[in-house]
Write a protein that holds these residues in place. Sequence first.
Motif, PDB file in Angstrom:
ATOM      1  N   GLN A  48      -5.985  -2.383  -1.048  1.00 26.19           N
ATOM      2  CA  GLN A  48      -6.496  -1.824  -0.005  1.00 26.19           C
ATOM      3  C   GLN A  48      -7.584  -2.831   0.898  1.00 26.19           C
ATOM      4  O   GLN A  48      -7.536  -2.621   1.895  1.00 26.19           O
ATOM      5  CB  GLN A  48      -7.405  -0.913  -0.222  1.00 26.19           C
ATOM      6  CG  GLN A  48      -8.349   0.034   0.488  1.00 26.19           C
ATOM      7  CD  GLN A  48      -6.878   0.923   1.829  1.00 26.19           C
ATOM      8  OE1 GLN A  48      -5.807   0.280   1.738  1.00 26.19           O
ATOM      9  NE2 GLN A  48      -7.385   0.546   2.876  1.00 26.19           N
ATOM     10  N   HIS A  49      -8.729  -3.424  -0.246  1.00 27.11           N
ATOM     11  CA  HIS A  49      -9.336  -4.808   0.683  1.00 27.11           C
ATOM     12  C   HIS A  49      -8.391  -5.843   0.708  1.00 27.11           C
ATOM     13  O   HIS A  49      -9.472  -6.104   2.470  1.00 27.11           O
ATOM     14  CB  HIS A  49      -9.998  -5.510  -0.758  1.00 27.11           C
ATOM     15  CG  HIS A  49     -11.351  -4.531  -1.184  1.00 27.11           C
ATOM     16  ND1 HIS A  49     -12.081  -4.181  -2.574  1.00 27.11           N
ATOM     17  CD2 HIS A  49     -11.320  -3.298  -1.138  1.00 27.11           C
ATOM     18  CE1 HIS A  49     -12.528  -3.389  -3.482  1.00 27.11           C
ATOM     19  NE2 HIS A  49     -13.149  -2.882  -1.948  1.00 27.11           N
ATOM     20  N   ALA A  68      -4.391   1.253 -10.710  1.00 22.29           N
ATOM     21  CA  ALA A  68      -5.314   1.846  -9.821  1.00 22.29           C
ATOM     22  C   ALA A  68      -6.024   0.386  -8.902  1.00 22.29           C
ATOM     23  O   ALA A  68      -6.553   0.131  -8.124  1.00 22.29           O
ATOM     24  CB  ALA A  68      -6.306   2.576 -10.507  1.00 22.29           C
ATOM     25  N   LYS A  70       0.660  -0.689   0.721  1.00 20.00           N
ATOM     26  CA  LYS A  70       0.097  -0.520  -0.476  1.00 20.00           C
ATOM     27  C   LYS A  70       0.889   1.267   0.059  1.00 20.00           C
ATOM     28  O   LYS A  70       0.326   2.063  -0.512  1.00 20.00           O
ATOM     29  CB  LYS A  70      -1.255  -0.282   1.217  1.00 20.00           C
ATOM     30  CG  LYS A  70      -1.876   0.873   0.888  1.00 20.00           C
ATOM     31  CD  LYS A  70      -2.382   1.081   2.471  1.00 20.00           C
ATOM     32  CE  LYS A  70      -3.564   2.240   3.162  1.00 20.00           C
ATOM     33  NZ  LYS A  70      -4.300   2.880   3.828  1.00 20.00           N
ATOM     34  N   ASN A  95      -4.359  -1.512  -6.995  1.00 17.50           N
ATOM     35  CA  ASN A  95      -3.909  -0.744  -5.897  1.00 17.50           C
ATOM     36  C   ASN A  95      -5.221  -1.108  -4.556  1.00 17.50           C
ATOM     37  O   ASN A  95      -5.538  -1.060  -3.386  1.00 17.50           O
ATOM     38  CB  ASN A  95      -3.999   0.427  -5.350  1.00 17.50           C
ATOM     39  CG  ASN A  95      -2.351   0.800  -5.906  1.00 17.50           C
ATOM     40  OD1 ASN A  95      -1.191  -0.084  -5.471  1.00 17.50           O
ATOM     41  ND2 ASN A  95      -2.016   1.620  -6.573  1.00 17.50           N
ATOM     42  N   LYS A  96      -6.642  -1.037  -5.663  1.00 15.06           N
ATOM     43  CA  LYS A  96      -7.968  -1.192  -4.859  1.00 15.06           C
ATOM     44  C   LYS A  96      -7.680  -2.719  -4.493  1.00 15.06           C
ATOM     45  O   LYS A  96      -8.507  -3.125  -2.939  1.00 15.06           O
ATOM     46  CB  LYS A  96      -8.454  -1.496  -5.833  1.00 15.06           C
ATOM     47  CG  LYS A  96     -10.244  -0.631  -5.508  1.00 15.06           C
ATOM     48  CD  LYS A  96     -11.463  -0.116  -7.140  1.00 15.06           C
ATOM     49  CE  LYS A  96     -12.071  -1.001  -6.512  1.00 15.06           C
ATOM     50  NZ  LYS A  96     -13.091  -1.040  -7.423  1.00 15.06           N
ATOM     51  N   HIS A  97      -7.213  -4.035  -4.370  1.00 14.98           N
ATOM     52  CA  HIS A  97      -7.488  -5.316  -4.405  1.00 14.98           C
ATOM     53  C   HIS A  97      -6.609  -5.044  -3.155  1.00 14.98           C
ATOM     54  O   HIS A  97      -6.755  -6.057  -2.340  1.00 14.98           O
ATOM     55  CB  HIS A  97      -6.380  -6.092  -5.469  1.00 14.98           C
ATOM     56  CG  HIS A  97      -7.851  -6.310  -6.501  1.00 14.98           C
ATOM     57  ND1 HIS A  97      -8.723  -6.820  -6.109  1.00 14.98           N
ATOM     58  CD2 HIS A  97      -7.744  -6.728  -7.672  1.00 14.98           C
ATOM     59  CE1 HIS A  97      -9.790  -7.305  -6.830  1.00 14.98           C
ATOM     60  NE2 HIS A  97      -8.927  -6.603  -8.544  1.00 14.98           N
TER      61      HIS A  97
END
Length: 432
Positions: free
Chosen positions: A220-221, A213, A205, A216-218
């Motif tokens: 973060q989840h 993007a 992260k 990065n979303k995966h």
Amino acid sequence: MDSTFLALIVLGIFSIVSGKICEVSSGNTNLITSLNKKLLRSVQDESEQPNPSVYLGLRLSSTHSLSLEQEYLTKLQTTLVPSLNSSLSELKPQPVTGLLALYALTLQAACIDPSTATLNDKKVLQHLKLQLHHEKQHIASFKRPLTNYYQYSLGVLSLCVNGVRLNPHVIHKLTEAEKHGAFLHKDSASVDTQAMAGLAFQCLKDSAKFYDALLNKHVQHTLEALEAELVKAQDEKGLIGNVFSTPLAIQALMAMNSVATQCSTVMETLEAEMSLGTFHNPMAISQLLPVLHQKTYLDISKMDCTGEDDSLVLEPRPPAGDLTLEKVMVRVVVESSEPRHVIYRGRVRVPEGSSLHDALKEMQRQKPQEFSYETVDSLWGPYLTTVAGVMTQHKDRTYWQLIKFPDTPLIEGIADYKIQHGDTFILRKSKW
Ligand code: B12
């Protein structure tokens, strides 16, 4: 406004913004020094195998014995390099993701640029990338890594902390594994693995600029899911998993700036366990010390090796007392699986305070025709591989599970578990 009230508000806002730092209570800081000394003593013990995790524990502390750390680094390099070279040789390659990852972190913690270090004429970080590639391929073909998800996470963490951009597919495999609940220690959730993955994902992260993007979303989840799992696993004593996984879990939550951690409860429990001597295995101490010094493995990237406090000094050890110990009886049942049956049943008398390993040695000494066992060295000590001629193997996912009768799996290995009067152990060949 009253100044104390203002100070409390500022502190409150600070802890919400920066998460919690789990600290040892001010009256117990001597426990930290005593653990630091215990770990330093272990590096002088010739019977202990050099252990890169121990070096990391020493380096992430606030006080040092720089000369002993330097000596240990040399010893580590002289033993690790030939062993890694042979495991990485093209003739008979062995998966060494975890050890290689720890070696790369060791170099960085010593302020040696790992991107300049080589093994078999190839850069260390290049080897590590390749190991992770093989792990990923193995998951694609067999739905599990070559080693395990703990080592996979350690590999990702090590590359990330070293500032290397990872192959997005390698990261994706780890997010998928988390989603499908694949972080297991035998059949139950492996907090150690969740924690190591948590550290790796926090690092990813922080390196968001390397990735697109969607990835990065995966990341973060997954990070949020791991934080939630660790927080949910915290019991009324503050422990997450067991006493030996808790330090890694706290490291991960500290790195994530989690505000939900029950810091005072867990630190109280850890302090009590430290006073009882629960942390005597160098590997266990090495994973706890960073927490006690408010550090995590992510801090290795910030180390500059200058202006370090060199005040840690070992006093001469008092001579061991000459105690005549009472003998206690131990019973051992060896069980094979599929179908479950008893292959050996024996008993032996050993001095009080002996380990399960001492008892197995004594059984083998007394009845070599009937009972024998074998171990391999590991970072946690001797790992039981063969009992009564029956072998377990990584490739068929079998191992000797250590159980205290009737059904309590031990949370320590054969060399660490101290026998109590009347103990009966089941050594059960199991699948993981
Ligand atoms: C994966 C794993 C396993 C796997 C190993 C096979 C595999 N899938 O790769 C399985 C499920 C078989 C296993 C078994 C056991 N494990 Co285990 N394991 C781990 C884990 C999650 C990662 C180890 C690793 O890969 N390290 C990285 C590499 C680089 O280090 P390594 O030393 O080369 O790794 C090898 C050894 O660690 C060995 N190993 C694994 N567990 C244990 C436990 C002990 C006591 C020893 C000596 C060696 C050992 O297997 C690793 C892979 O080959 C750790 C968590 C942690 N914090 O380390 C727990 C951990 C080391 N295991 C633990 C325990 C208690 C056990 C068992 C004793 C459980 C039991 N009641 O039977 C048995 C070992 C019994 C024996 N035969 O001696 C504890 C040890 C705590 C302590 N104070 O000693 C840990 C810390 C988990 C925990 N928090 O409770 N384990």
